[in-house]
Design an enzyme around this catalytic site. Structure first.
Site, PDB file in Angstrom:
ATOM      1  N   GLN A 258     -11.220   4.092  21.218  1.00  0.00           N
ATOM      2  CA  GLN A 258     -11.228   5.548  21.193  1.00  0.00           C
ATOM      3  C   GLN A 258     -12.660   6.087  21.136  1.00  0.00           C
ATOM      4  O   GLN A 258     -13.515   5.550  20.417  1.00  0.00           O
ATOM      5  CB  GLN A 258     -10.448   6.060  19.985  1.00  0.00           C
ATOM      6  CG  GLN A 258      -8.956   5.781  20.050  1.00  0.00           C
ATOM      7  CD  GLN A 258      -8.236   6.665  21.056  1.00  0.00           C
ATOM      8  OE1 GLN A 258      -8.845   7.441  21.793  1.00  0.00           O
ATOM      9  NE2 GLN A 258      -6.920   6.531  21.110  1.00  0.00           N
ATOM     10  N   GLU A 310      -0.658  -6.177  25.098  1.00  0.00           N
ATOM     11  CA  GLU A 310      -1.621  -5.443  25.932  1.00  0.00           C
ATOM     12  C   GLU A 310      -1.836  -6.220  27.227  1.00  0.00           C
ATOM     13  O   GLU A 310      -1.907  -7.454  27.213  1.00  0.00           O
ATOM     14  CB  GLU A 310      -2.936  -5.272  25.176  1.00  0.00           C
ATOM     15  CG  GLU A 310      -4.126  -4.822  25.988  1.00  0.00           C
ATOM     16  CD  GLU A 310      -3.927  -3.461  26.635  1.00  0.00           C
ATOM     17  OE1 GLU A 310      -4.364  -3.305  27.797  1.00  0.00           O
ATOM     18  OE2 GLU A 310      -3.358  -2.563  25.979  1.00  0.00           O
ATOM     19  N   CYS A 382      -1.477  10.946  25.141  1.00  0.00           N
ATOM     20  CA  CYS A 382      -2.646  11.740  25.523  1.00  0.00           C
ATOM     21  C   CYS A 382      -2.281  12.798  26.554  1.00  0.00           C
ATOM     22  O   CYS A 382      -3.172  13.474  27.081  1.00  0.00           O
ATOM     23  CB  CYS A 382      -3.760  10.841  26.052  1.00  0.00           C
ATOM     24  SG  CYS A 382      -3.298   9.842  27.486  1.00  0.00           S
TER      25      CYS A 382
END
Length: 427
Positions: A258, A310, A382
């Site tokens: 981030q 991931e 987001c």
């Protein structure tokens, strides 16, 4: 034809909204509370777009932009309103998107904020003969970043140094990628190149001499720093070391992290609060990146066991190394498609955290969540629009929305993060 009108609302793009003869008109750069003179520039089927010719009476929320290239850069969308009002606009933007679920107003219980100044720990600069800075929109025009308010001042100085060092060979430099840790004691540099004629080692030595906090210089051919290819180390270390909620993390330039450290810590705390709000300690962190959520949860609750999934191999590598370095034995990471999560785990799952890309969850991912039916889903998003789309699918079937929090990870821009706690229906 021009019109005088009162602006009633404002959207996340930084544009005011009014109605003329019952038709919605988006007024570029207007602020709710403004009285403006507008000129319709484009007519669509269900709305119109207008330029603001003049501000007859300014909104109390309107301020003078403190960046000389605000109207050109495109990096910031909301620098013409106060930061206090920006948080209100973003909170309303999330609520408006969630109305699409069809359940009326779903209130955002709070919005997490952080400093709107120099908060970015990552930036990509490009160069021209006249300037160093950022690309204007999707064009090749470079807008000067010398007065940018959202990147650290040391980034500006490193970019200036780089431009001066490579003049007159700037055409061989495609970009400068910078990432720093929160204490600003370590900075990773990736120099993107278009050719073989650059002496990058001499640049690296000169740069680290001028800026001792530069801990590593890497290089990569191509136009895009995040193209999935691993850069080559030229000098120093190939990563930075970051402190995050008591964890010590290795962060490689190619791994996602981030860009707003302080806001990200607050976001992780809220996600953990949601995840542990009911019974059960077996959890999953899907689209986990470098495993921030998984490791935060594992460190906060030693009795929990968290599985992270991931698809980026570099991020998984960092996550595994960081888990070992922090002595976390109650977390495991797997490389693969998060929608194939069931292949990476066993038994029942009490809660799942998902943090998908801007496009949201695939149909395959939604089906997998509904099949696994954890007690709680913590959805970090987001994009309010794709969030609303996915929540509608989940809520039509097995879940209710327990709480919604907005997080301003990107102050002064149109972007807003949302965290939603979903609980499984009892009947």
């Amino acid at each position: 034809m021009s019109f005088n009108c009162k602006i009633e609302e404002m959207n996340l793009l930084g544009n005011g909204i009014t109605k003329i003869d019952g038709c919605v008109v988006f007024c570029l750069g207007a602020v709710d509370g403004d009285t403006v003179t507008i000129d319709i520039k484009e007519e669509k089927k269900n709305f119109k777009i207008a330029d603001v010719l003049s501000v007859v009476s300014p909104s109390p929320h309107r301020i003078q932009p403190d960046c000389p290239v605000f109207d050109k850069c495109g990096g910031c969308d909301l620098r013409h309103i106060s930061y206090e009002h920006e948080t209100e606009v973003k909170k309303a933007g999330v609520e408006n998107a969630l109305r699409k679920i069809g359940k009326g107003l779903i209130p955002v219980s709070q919005i997490i904020t952080s400093s709107p100044e120099q908060y970015r720990n990552k930036a990509v600069f490009r160069f021209s003969d006249e300037a160093f800075g950022f690309s204007e929109g999707k064009s090749d025009t470079i807008v000067s970043a010398e007065h940018c308010r959202i990147v650290p001042e040391i980034f500006i100085r490193i970019a200036s140094f780089t431009r001066d060092h490579f003049t007159p060979s700037l055409s061989s430099v495609s970009y400068l990628f910078l990432r720093k840790n929160s204490s600003e004691t370590e900075i990773s540099v990736i120099l993107g190149t278009r050719g073989e004629d650059l002496d990058i080692l001499s640049y690296a030595k000169a740069l680290t001499n001028a800026f001792p906090s530069v801990s590593g210089v890497l290089t990569k051919k191509g136009e895009h720093p995040e193209d999935g290819k691993e850069p080559t180390l030229v000098f120093g270390k190939d990563h930075i070391t970051e402190s995050f909620l008591g964890l010590t993390l290795k962060v490689s330039p190619s791994s996602f992290f981030q860009v707003n450290h302080d806001a990200a810590e607050k976001l992780c705390k809220k996600a953990a609060e949601y995840a542990f709000s009911g019974e059960g300690t077996f959890g999953a962190d899907l689209y986990c990146g470098t495993g921030i959520f998984a490791m935060t949860l594992a460190s906060m609750n030693p009795d929990a066991f968290i599985t992270g999934v991931e698809i980026n191999p570099y991020a998984v590598r960092d996550a595994k190394e960081n888990a070992v370095a922090n002595g976390l034995t109650n977390v495991g990471f797997f490389e693969g498609d998060s929608a194939d999560f069931a292949k990476s785990t066993y038994g029942s799952i009490d809660f799942i955290i998902i943090d998908p890309p801007r496009a949201g969850c695939s149909d395959k991912m939604i089906k997998e969540l509904l099949r696994l039916k954890p007690q709680r889903i913590v959805y970090v998003s987001c994009d309010p629009q794709t969030l609303a789309r996915d929540l509608k699918k989940l809520c039509e079937s097995k879940y209710d929305i327990a709480d919604v929090t907005a997080c301003d990870l990107f102050p002064r821009t149109k972007h807003v993060e949302s965290i939603v706690c979903l609980t499984r229906k009892t009947n």
